[in-house]
Motif scaffolding. Sequence first.
Motif, PDB file in Angstrom:
ATOM      1  N   GLU A  99       1.783   6.529  -6.942  1.00 45.56           N
ATOM      2  CA  GLU A  99       0.705   7.429  -7.342  1.00 45.56           C
ATOM      3  C   GLU A  99       1.124   8.883  -7.133  1.00 45.56           C
ATOM      4  OE1 GLU A  99      -3.794   8.431  -5.839  1.00 45.56           O
ATOM      5  OE2 GLU A  99      -3.141   6.345  -5.777  1.00 45.56           O
ATOM      6  N   ALA A 100       1.788   9.165  -6.018  1.00 45.68           N
ATOM      7  CA  ALA A 100       2.240  10.535  -5.746  1.00 45.68           C
ATOM      8  C   ALA A 100       3.283  10.975  -6.767  1.00 45.68           C
ATOM      9  CB  ALA A 100       2.800  10.628  -4.330  1.00 45.68           C
ATOM     10  N   ALA A 132       3.548   9.861  -9.832  1.00 42.93           N
ATOM     11  CA  ALA A 132       2.851  10.039 -11.110  1.00 42.93           C
ATOM     12  C   ALA A 132       2.130  11.381 -11.135  1.00 42.93           C
ATOM     13  CB  ALA A 132       1.878   8.887 -11.346  1.00 42.93           C
ATOM     14  N   GLU A 133       1.531  11.765 -10.020  1.00 38.55           N
ATOM     15  CA  GLU A 133       0.842  13.057  -9.949  1.00 38.55           C
ATOM     16  C   GLU A 133       1.836  14.211 -10.065  1.00 38.55           C
ATOM     17  OE1 GLU A 133      -1.453  13.067  -6.351  1.00 38.55           O
ATOM     18  OE2 GLU A 133      -2.917  11.647  -7.121  1.00 38.55           O
ATOM     19  N   GLU A 134       3.002  14.063  -9.413  1.00 41.61           N
ATOM     20  CA  GLU A 134       4.036  15.109  -9.518  1.00 41.61           C
ATOM     21  C   GLU A 134       4.553  15.234 -10.946  1.00 41.61           C
ATOM     22  OE1 GLU A 134       7.149  14.363  -6.688  1.00 41.61           O
ATOM     23  OE2 GLU A 134       5.789  14.529  -4.980  1.00 41.61           O
ATOM     24  N   ALA A 135       4.747  14.098 -11.588  1.00 42.19           N
ATOM     25  CA  ALA A 135       5.233  14.116 -12.988  1.00 42.19           C
ATOM     26  C   ALA A 135       4.195  14.753 -13.901  1.00 42.19           C
ATOM     27  CB  ALA A 135       5.565  12.688 -13.454  1.00 42.19           C
ATOM     28  N   ALA A 136       2.924  14.455 -13.690  1.00 38.64           N
ATOM     29  CA  ALA A 136       1.863  15.044 -14.487  1.00 38.64           C
ATOM     30  C   ALA A 136       1.762  16.531 -14.243  1.00 38.64           C
ATOM     31  CB  ALA A 136       0.528  14.340 -14.198  1.00 38.64           C
ATOM     32  N   ALA A 137       1.950  16.944 -13.002  1.00 42.34           N
ATOM     33  CA  ALA A 137       1.890  18.372 -12.680  1.00 42.34           C
ATOM     34  C   ALA A 137       3.084  19.104 -13.274  1.00 42.34           C
ATOM     35  CB  ALA A 137       1.838  18.562 -11.171  1.00 42.34           C
ATOM     36  N   ALA A 150       0.835  -1.197   0.000  1.00 44.22           N
ATOM     37  CA  ALA A 150       0.000   0.000   0.000  1.00 44.22           C
ATOM     38  C   ALA A 150       0.874   1.253   0.000  1.00 44.22           C
ATOM     39  CB  ALA A 150      -0.932  -0.006   1.218  1.00 44.22           C
ATOM     40  N   ARG A 151       1.967   1.236   0.795  1.00 35.98           N
ATOM     41  CA  ARG A 151       2.884   2.368   0.815  1.00 35.98           C
ATOM     42  C   ARG A 151       3.535   2.579  -0.539  1.00 35.98           C
ATOM     43  NH1 ARG A 151       4.567   0.904   5.681  1.00 35.98           N
ATOM     44  NH2 ARG A 151       6.258  -0.363   4.853  1.00 35.98           N
ATOM     45  N   ALA A 152       3.961   1.494  -1.176  1.00 36.46           N
ATOM     46  CA  ALA A 152       4.594   1.583  -2.498  1.00 36.46           C
ATOM     47  C   ALA A 152       3.601   2.112  -3.531  1.00 36.46           C
ATOM     48  CB  ALA A 152       5.129   0.215  -2.914  1.00 36.46           C
ATOM     49  N   ALA A 153       2.362   1.645  -3.462  1.00 40.86           N
ATOM     50  CA  ALA A 153       1.340   2.118  -4.406  1.00 40.86           C
ATOM     51  C   ALA A 153       1.069   3.604  -4.199  1.00 40.86           C
ATOM     52  CB  ALA A 153       0.053   1.309  -4.240  1.00 40.86           C
ATOM     53  N   ASN A 154       1.002   4.050  -2.943  1.00 44.24           N
ATOM     54  CA  ASN A 154       0.775   5.474  -2.655  1.00 44.24           C
ATOM     55  C   ASN A 154       1.944   6.326  -3.143  1.00 44.24           C
ATOM     56  OD1 ASN A 154      -1.702   4.983  -1.489  1.00 44.24           O
ATOM     57  ND2 ASN A 154      -0.900   4.909   0.602  1.00 44.24           N
ATOM     58  N   GLU A 155       3.171   5.832  -2.937  1.00 47.27           N
ATOM     59  CA  GLU A 155       4.340   6.578  -3.406  1.00 47.27           C
ATOM     60  C   GLU A 155       4.354   6.666  -4.935  1.00 47.27           C
ATOM     61  OE1 GLU A 155       7.729   4.646  -1.676  1.00 47.27           O
ATOM     62  OE2 GLU A 155       7.206   5.297   0.353  1.00 47.27           O
TER      63      GLU A 155
END
Length: 103
Positions: free
Chosen positions: A92-93, A95-100, A85-90
Amino acid sequence: LLALLKVVLKRRNQAAQADQAPKQKLRVVLMSATLNAQLFADYFADRAPGGLVLPVPVVEVPGRMYPVKVHYLPTHQDREQAALARAANEAEAEAEEAAAAQA
């Protein structure tokens, strides 16, 4: 240890019947919060000739009940799921930073 104690008590009782009694009585005190007092009383009961059972005295002192909190350590499976779960959250975060950053 209790079996040895029972043998000692039996020998002392036999000596008492043969007028070779020890000067002092041997007293056994067993204490436990979860002790089955009747079970131990039956175990240490004196068996007289003729099958007569002489009961032993039992003193019960009521105690106070305290609340118990149960804490379980995480299992191996719990730790694996938390790591995933921690790895998935990291991920996802990131991916969001890269998209931003691209926007």
